[in-house]
Design a protein around this motif. Structure first.
Motif, PDB file in Angstrom:
ATOM      1  N   TYR A  26      -4.416   8.786  -3.261  1.00  0.00           N
ATOM      2  CA  TYR A  26      -3.797   9.150  -4.531  1.00  0.00           C
ATOM      3  C   TYR A  26      -3.800  10.672  -4.694  1.00  0.00           C
ATOM      4  O   TYR A  26      -4.631  11.356  -4.103  1.00  0.00           O
ATOM      5  CB  TYR A  26      -4.555   8.525  -5.702  1.00  0.00           C
ATOM      6  CG  TYR A  26      -4.248   7.062  -5.963  1.00  0.00           C
ATOM      7  CD1 TYR A  26      -3.166   6.406  -5.404  1.00  0.00           C
ATOM      8  CD2 TYR A  26      -5.062   6.333  -6.817  1.00  0.00           C
ATOM      9  CE1 TYR A  26      -2.898   5.072  -5.673  1.00  0.00           C
ATOM     10  CE2 TYR A  26      -4.800   5.000  -7.098  1.00  0.00           C
ATOM     11  CZ  TYR A  26      -3.716   4.382  -6.519  1.00  0.00           C
ATOM     12  OH  TYR A  26      -3.457   3.063  -6.803  1.00  0.00           O
ATOM     13  N   ASN A  72      -8.800   4.866  -4.321  1.00  0.00           N
ATOM     14  CA  ASN A  72      -7.799   5.134  -3.287  1.00  0.00           C
ATOM     15  C   ASN A  72      -7.786   6.618  -2.936  1.00  0.00           C
ATOM     16  O   ASN A  72      -7.334   7.443  -3.728  1.00  0.00           O
ATOM     17  CB  ASN A  72      -6.421   4.681  -3.781  1.00  0.00           C
ATOM     18  CG  ASN A  72      -5.381   4.679  -2.696  1.00  0.00           C
ATOM     19  OD1 ASN A  72      -5.466   5.410  -1.725  1.00  0.00           O
ATOM     20  ND2 ASN A  72      -4.374   3.850  -2.883  1.00  0.00           N
ATOM     21  N   LYS A 107      -8.001  -0.406  -5.052  1.00  0.00           N
ATOM     22  CA  LYS A 107      -7.868  -1.166  -3.820  1.00  0.00           C
ATOM     23  C   LYS A 107      -8.746  -2.416  -3.918  1.00  0.00           C
ATOM     24  O   LYS A 107      -9.397  -2.664  -4.940  1.00  0.00           O
ATOM     25  CB  LYS A 107      -8.301  -0.288  -2.634  1.00  0.00           C
ATOM     26  CG  LYS A 107      -7.340   0.883  -2.381  1.00  0.00           C
ATOM     27  CD  LYS A 107      -7.868   1.936  -1.450  1.00  0.00           C
ATOM     28  CE  LYS A 107      -8.162   1.464  -0.068  1.00  0.00           C
ATOM     29  NZ  LYS A 107      -8.541   2.554   0.848  1.00  0.00           N
ATOM     30  N   GLY A 154       0.819  -1.214   0.000  1.00  0.00           N
ATOM     31  CA  GLY A 154       0.000   0.000   0.000  1.00  0.00           C
ATOM     32  C   GLY A 154       0.848   1.257   0.000  1.00  0.00           C
ATOM     33  O   GLY A 154       0.579   2.213  -0.738  1.00  0.00           O
ATOM     34  N   ASN A 167       1.251   3.949  -3.263  1.00  0.00           N
ATOM     35  CA  ASN A 167       1.028   5.386  -3.088  1.00  0.00           C
ATOM     36  C   ASN A 167       2.271   6.197  -3.459  1.00  0.00           C
ATOM     37  O   ASN A 167       2.152   7.292  -4.015  1.00  0.00           O
ATOM     38  CB  ASN A 167       0.571   5.687  -1.663  1.00  0.00           C
ATOM     39  CG  ASN A 167      -0.859   5.253  -1.441  1.00  0.00           C
ATOM     40  OD1 ASN A 167      -1.677   5.274  -2.346  1.00  0.00           O
ATOM     41  ND2 ASN A 167      -1.164   4.838  -0.228  1.00  0.00           N
TER      42      ASN A 167
END
Length: 136
Positions: A93, A90, A84, A55, A59
């Motif tokens: 972002y 997300n 996701k 994760g 990002n």
């Protein structure tokens, strides 16, 4: 760790590997973070990948791509195509949900709201296999 992640070999892939996979997803197609993690684990002969670092690294890829674009670079990673779990957008972002939603809708995807969260409707139909083509 075994209680949280299970037993076996856990891969912590480098951020560049997430970037390489995310760059292969063509316009109109999608991928989930779970699929990227499964692909990388299989590629490296691991049982699973670390969800937490995945994760974070996804990002990082998204924000680095946006920074490159802001500087005028054409070296863009289409991070908005990476969803996701369960096709969820997300919020971390660049530009948050609004920007990802707009970029996905421009590519023909329908985004729906469920409670306070946003999802791509029928995202499964648009899942890409392009990330696996290099391995074939």
């Amino acid at each position: 760790m075994a209680k949280r992640f299970g037993c076996g070999n856990m891969l912590i892939a480098a951020p560049i590997e997430y970037d390489e996979v995310m760059k292969r997803i063509p316009e109109g197609e999608l991928i989930t973070s779970h699929e990227i993690r499964d692909y990388l684990a299989q590629k490296h002969g691991a049982d699973f990948t670390c969800q937490l670092t995945a994760g974070i690294f996804i990002n990082i890829v998204a924000n680095a791509s946006q920074e490159r674009e802001d500087l005028g670079s054409k070296d863009i990673t289409p991070y908005w195509r990476t969803l996701k779990k369960d096709g969820e957008l997300n919020e971390k972002y660049p530009g948050g949900i609004d920007q990802q939603k707009m970029l996905l809708e421009v590519e023909g995807h329908e985004v729906i709201k469920k409670g306070k969260r946003y999802f791509v409707k029928n995202y499964e139909k648009a899942l890409s296999q392009s990330h696996k083509e290099e391995e074939r």
